[in-house]
Each structure stands twice: as structure tokens, then as C-alpha cells.
Design an enzyme around this catalytic site. Structure first.
Site, mmCIF file in Angstrom:
data_model
loop_
_atom_site.group_PDB
_atom_site.id
_atom_site.type_symbol
_atom_site.label_atom_id
_atom_site.label_comp_id
_atom_site.label_asym_id
_atom_site.label_seq_id
_atom_site.Cartn_x
_atom_site.Cartn_y
_atom_site.Cartn_z
ATOM 1 N N GLU A 165 0.797 -1.234 0.000
ATOM 2 C CA GLU A 165 0.000 0.000 0.000
ATOM 3 C C GLU A 165 0.828 1.281 0.000
ATOM 4 O O GLU A 165 0.597 2.179 0.814
ATOM 5 C CB GLU A 165 -0.986 -0.026 1.184
ATOM 6 C CG GLU A 165 -1.898 -1.244 1.122
ATOM 7 C CD GLU A 165 -2.767 -1.451 2.366
ATOM 8 O OE1 GLU A 165 -2.806 -0.558 3.224
ATOM 9 O OE2 GLU A 165 -3.390 -2.520 2.458
ATOM 10 N N GLU A 270 -6.255 -10.617 -1.239
ATOM 11 C CA GLU A 270 -7.024 -10.421 0.006
ATOM 12 C C GLU A 270 -8.516 -10.352 -0.310
ATOM 13 O O GLU A 270 -9.230 -9.476 0.172
ATOM 14 C CB GLU A 270 -6.594 -9.119 0.706
ATOM 15 C CG GLU A 270 -5.110 -9.034 0.988
ATOM 16 C CD GLU A 270 -4.686 -7.788 1.771
ATOM 17 O OE1 GLU A 270 -5.560 -7.030 2.232
ATOM 18 O OE2 GLU A 270 -3.460 -7.588 1.910
HETATM 19 O O1 G3I Z 1 -4.544 -8.461 19.001
HETATM 20 C C1 G3I Z 1 -5.177 -7.269 19.548
HETATM 21 C C2 G3I Z 1 -5.917 -7.630 20.794
HETATM 22 O O2 G3I Z 1 -4.984 -8.054 21.761
HETATM 23 C C3 G3I Z 1 -6.707 -6.391 21.254
HETATM 24 O O3 G3I Z 1 -7.478 -6.738 22.360
HETATM 25 C C4 G3I Z 1 -7.621 -5.877 20.160
HETATM 26 C C5 G3I Z 1 -8.318 -4.592 20.536
HETATM 27 O O4 G3I Z 1 -8.752 -3.859 19.406
HETATM 28 O O5 G3I Z 1 -6.822 -5.599 19.016
HETATM 29 C C6 G3I Z 1 -6.137 -6.745 18.513
HETATM 30 O O6 G3I Z 1 -5.402 -6.385 17.399
HETATM 31 C C7 G3I Z 1 -6.131 -6.109 16.215
HETATM 32 C C8 G3I Z 1 -5.659 -7.085 15.146
HETATM 33 O O7 G3I Z 1 -6.251 -6.737 13.914
HETATM 34 C C9 G3I Z 1 -5.997 -8.537 15.464
HETATM 35 O O8 G3I Z 1 -7.381 -8.711 15.511
HETATM 36 C C10 G3I Z 1 -5.830 -4.670 15.798
HETATM 37 O O9 G3I Z 1 -6.408 -3.784 16.730
HETATM 38 C C11 G3I Z 1 -6.410 -4.402 14.422
HETATM 39 O O10 G3I Z 1 -5.991 -3.130 13.984
HETATM 40 C C12 G3I Z 1 -5.894 -5.445 13.456
HETATM 41 O O11 G3I Z 1 -6.519 -5.216 12.213
HETATM 42 C C13 G3I Z 1 -5.900 -5.828 11.099
HETATM 43 C C14 G3I Z 1 -5.557 -4.730 10.085
HETATM 44 O O12 G3I Z 1 -5.056 -5.310 8.897
HETATM 45 C C15 G3I Z 1 -4.476 -3.787 10.619
HETATM 46 O O13 G3I Z 1 -3.267 -4.423 10.700
HETATM 47 C C16 G3I Z 1 -6.881 -6.821 10.488
HETATM 48 O O14 G3I Z 1 -7.050 -7.925 11.394
HETATM 49 C C17 G3I Z 1 -6.340 -7.336 9.159
HETATM 50 O O15 G3I Z 1 -7.346 -8.098 8.508
HETATM 51 C C18 G3I Z 1 -6.003 -6.151 8.262
HETATM 52 O O16 G3I Z 1 -5.450 -6.644 7.068
HETATM 53 C C19 G3I Z 1 -5.083 -5.635 6.084
HETATM 54 C C20 G3I Z 1 -3.878 -6.177 5.360
HETATM 55 O O17 G3I Z 1 -2.845 -6.449 6.288
HETATM 56 C C21 G3I Z 1 -3.403 -5.177 4.301
HETATM 57 N N1 G3I Z 1 -4.479 -4.825 3.416
HETATM 58 C C22 G3I Z 1 -5.708 -4.365 4.025
HETATM 59 C C23 G3I Z 1 -6.193 -5.379 5.059
HETATM 60 C C24 G3I Z 1 -7.480 -4.905 5.704
HETATM 61 O O18 G3I Z 1 -7.237 -3.717 6.447
#
Ligand code: G3I
Length: 380
Positions: A165, A270
Site C-alpha cells: 500500500e 485479500e
Molecule cells: O490483538 C489485539 C488484541 O490483543 C486487542 O485486544 C484488540 C483490541 O482492538 O486488538 C487486537 O489487534 C487487532 C488485530 O487486527 C488482530 O485482531 C488490531 O487492533 C487491528 O488493527 C488489526 O486489524 C488488522 C488490520 O489489517 C491492521 O493491521 C486486520 O485484522 C487485518 O485483517 C487487516 O489486514 C489488512 C492487510 O494487512 C493489508 N491490506 C488491508 C487489510 C485490511 O485492512
């Protein structure tokens, strides 16, 4: 110059044909009975594995994933901020488990992602005194990071999402810390570092809204320059976060063709199909934006009406028909998760909604879209 460019494109295309043949051989070798098996002559079929799924060790879920898919991507556990939240405090556990699981089940393991502005650790752009870091120091950190992670999993990762990205739809290079500090050729530098770290790795650039004509034009230009300067890039990841009626598939196909013409392998990295009302005009995956919850924005909290289920099925079929049309150039199609229960789309861009974007329902049962994709191939 012209003929040199033609030569480079032709040799790049030959290299891609070889790589694709390798990918397809990999898919064919796996003896399974799920959806990936049905598409094994066409492309790898993958899913994203969450840290939660791995940690839970629910064998029913893990066996289902291994049966249905022949490629896995780390949904979160290989991102820099997750791997190294504090300098030198590496958290390898989930990433090791992820790679081991893929290897045990003879799956193509996708490393996601080496460099991404989002989920980069906060300390990364600062020096020990908390001041903005110098270019040379950031270069060193990036190089060490790439060497460390690619070195650890050398020979075990099928494809690396090298940079994620980096481009904005309208403005060209996204103004990230990497861009601002390392300079406009930073992506090129990173691909070279990744290639040096593992010369056999298949390296791709990964982004959302890849159907967008501005983004396409910008990236085509960038990749043409890469071809001329022999930057080691092998493929493009089109994330494919789509909805029932966006994007325009003609534009999506135009982008596929544009990257194919450059001799790049295509990866749908994705994919999912969002069925909920679009909270704003934005249809991408930039995760820094959010919206207030309202019942209006969450119309299917008690289940998906048959009519929408059918629309979802039709959309999956329509997209896979397109993928099959370009099967010679597609290395992999990966869904961004397996069950609706685990999709990030339940919480983005509005928290707490019930979305239905994947091929398995909340009880991990195959949905009509899954059966339609099987039928699409078996009755073709
Ligand atoms: O693991 C913590 C947990 O301990 C905590 O209690 C909770 C509270 O919000 O957060 C958890 O972490 C989250 C994590 O996902 C696991 O569920 C993060 O807040 C959250 O920001 C994170 O979101 C991920 C996002 O990328 C940001 O990294 C999504 O799961 C994931 O599907 C998403 O994937 C991205 C690709 O990497 C790149 N392209 C876009 C795609 C969608 O945004």
C-alpha cells in the site's frame, strides 16, 4: 532502447511463465479434496490465517483450512509492529507457528508484509533520544529487518508481499515515513534488499483499489522503470476487497491486463465481498478511517436474506470467471479469511456489524457461494 525494453519484457515474461508453472505444479502436487483441489490446474487458492485461529488450536478449523486451501497468508503475525513491538523484542511465536502449519500441510506460505506504513512500530522512525531518525539509520533498520525475517524463513516462504500500500489513488506515492525519510526511490531499494536477502523468493507489490485508473497509470509507470533498471519484482498483488457492485469489473480487468503486459504475475491477495451498505464513497482498505455505528448500516444483524445471499454468490462467480479467463497469468487467489465470523469486515469501517463476505458462514459451514465456485469448475 526500445528493443532492450522489449527484450527485458520478454525475458520477464519468460521468467513469470516459469514461476507460474512452478506455482501450478505446487498446487497440483497437493492431494486434497477441497476447493483448492478443484482449481489446482488454474491457480493456488489461499486464505488468511489469523493469530487467533492459530492460537486456539481448534483442529476442526485448522483441518478445514488445510483441506480447502493450498496457500496461506499471515493476516497479522508477520507485520513489523507485531513482530517487533519494541526494538529488538522479537515476537516470533505466532509467525513460526504460521510457517510450520503451512509447511506441515504442504501449503504455499505467503509472508505479509515486509514494509507497510500501517502497523509499523512507533519506535521505528525515531532515534534513541526520540528525535526523527536519519535516512542512513532508517536504511539500516529496514535492511536488518528484511535480512532477519527473510533469513529466518529462507526457503520456506513461497511469496513475499515486499511493500504494501505505498500508493495513494490520486496523489502518487503515499507520504509515509518510509517515503519521506528514505526518498522517492525507497520501494525500489526495498525490492533490491529483499532480493539480496533471498534470491529465490517470489517478490510482489501489494495494494488495494488496484482497479483505479489513476493508481494503475502511476504503478504502470513505476513498474516500467523497474523493468528498465532491472529491479527484482516478480508480481503484483491486487487485494480485491470488493463489494456487490464495486468496483467496475471492466476497470479491474484493465488493470489485470496492464500488469500482465508488463510481464508481472498476478496475485489476488485479500479477496472478500462486502455485502453491507457502503458507509462512504470510499471502497478501499485504508484502515485509519472509521464510522459511527447505526442499525441502518447493519441491516443483516439477524441473518443474510436469500436475495442478498444470491447476489453474493453471483458476485463470487463473476469474479472467478474473470480469474479463469486470465488463469495463465494468475499465480494465486487468496481469500482474506475463511469464516464470516473472523472477517475484519465486521469491524471496518464501522465497528460491530454483521458482514458476510467469505465462503464459510459463522459456523464454518460452506455457503452457497462456495458450492457455486465448485460447480463453476466441475460443470465447465
Ligand atoms: O490483538 C489485539 C488484541 O490483543 C486487542 O485486544 C484488540 C483490541 O482492538 O486488538 C487486537 O489487534 C487487532 C488485530 O487486527 C488482530 O485482531 C488490531 O487492533 C487491528 O488493527 C488489526 O486489524 C488488522 C488490520 O489489517 C491492521 O493491521 C486486520 O485484522 C487485518 O485483517 C487487516 O489486514 C489488512 C492487510 O494487512 C493489508 N491490506 C488491508 C487489510 C485490511 O485492512
Amino acid at each position: 532502447m526500445h528493443s532492450r525494453r522489449q527484450f527485458l519484457t520478454r525475458s520477464a515474461q519468460a521468467a513469470v511463465a516459469l514461476t507460474l508453472a512452478r506455482h501450478q505444479a505446487f498446487a497440483s502436487a497437493a492431494q486434497k479434496s477441497g476447493l483448492a483441489d478443484v482449481y489446482k490446474e488454474d491457480f493456488l487458492l489461499g486464505t488468511a490465517l489469523s493469530t487467533h485461529t492459530l492460537a486456539e488450536k481448534n483442529t476442526q478449523v485448522l483441518d478445514l483450512v488445510a483441506r480447502e486451501f493450498n496457500a496461506i497468508t499471515a493476516e497479522n503475525c508477520m507485520k513489523w509492529g507485531v513482530l517487533e513491538p519494541e526494538p529488538g523484542q522479537w515476537q516470533w511465536g505466532p509467525a513460526d507457528e504460521f510457517v510450520n502449519y503451512g509447511q506441515e500441510h504442504n501449503m504455499a506460505v505467503v509472508g505479509h508484509t515486509l514494509v507497510w506504513h500501517s502497523q509499523a512500530p512507533l519506535w521505528l522512525f525515531k532515534d534513541e533520544q526520540g528525535n526523527p531518525i536519519s535516512k542512513a539509520a532508517l536504511q539500516e533498520r529496514v535492511e536488518q529487518h528484511i535480512n532477519r525475517i527473510m533469513g529466518r524463513y529462507k526457503g520456506k516462504i513461497h511469496t513475499w508481499d515486499v511493500v504494501n500500500e505505498a500508493v495513494d489513488e490520486d496523489k502518487g506515492w503515499r507520504q509515509t515515513g518510509f517515503y519521506k525519510i528514505l526518498g522517492p526511490d525507497y520501494m525500489e531499494q526495498i525490492f533490491r534488499l529483499a532480493h539480496a536477502a533471498d534470491p529465490n523468493a517470489h517478490l510482489i507489490y501489494n495494494d488495494y483499489n488496484m482497479h483505479d485508473p489513476h493508481k494503475r497509470a502511476f504503478l504502470v509507470d513505476v513498474f516500467k522503470g523497474y523493468r528498465q533498471r532491472e529491479v527484482p519484482i516478480h508480481g503484483v498483488g491486487m487485494q480485491t476487497h470488493v463489494g456487490l457492485d464495486y468496483p467496475d469489473l471492466k476497470e479491474f480487468e484493465n488493470s489485470m491486463k496492464a500488469y500482465i503486459d508488463l510481464g508481472l504475475a498476478l496475485h489476488m491477495t485479500e479477496m472478500e465481498v462486502d455485502v453491507l451498505p457502503v458507509a462512504w464513497e470510499f471502497t478501499g482498505a485504508e484502515i485509519s478511517t472509521g464510522f459511527e455505528y447505526s442499525d441502518q448500516l447493519n441491516p443483516y444483524a439477524d441473518g443474510l436474506p436469500d436475495k442478498v445471499q444470491q447476489q453474493l454468490t453471483d458476485r463470487y462467480v463473476q469474479m472467478f470467471e474473470l480469474f479463469l479467463k486470465y488463469r495463465e497469468n494468475i499465480a494465486r487467489v487468496t481469500l482474506w479469511g475463511t469464516s464470516d465470523a473472523e472477517s475484519w469486515k465486521n469491524n471496518f469501517p464501522v465497528r460491530g456489524r454483521s458482514n458476510y463476505p467469505l465462503l464459510f458462514d459463522r459456523d464454518w459451514q460452506a455457503k452457497p457461494a462456495y458450492h457455486a465456485l465448485k460447480k463453476l469448475k466441475t460443470e465447465a
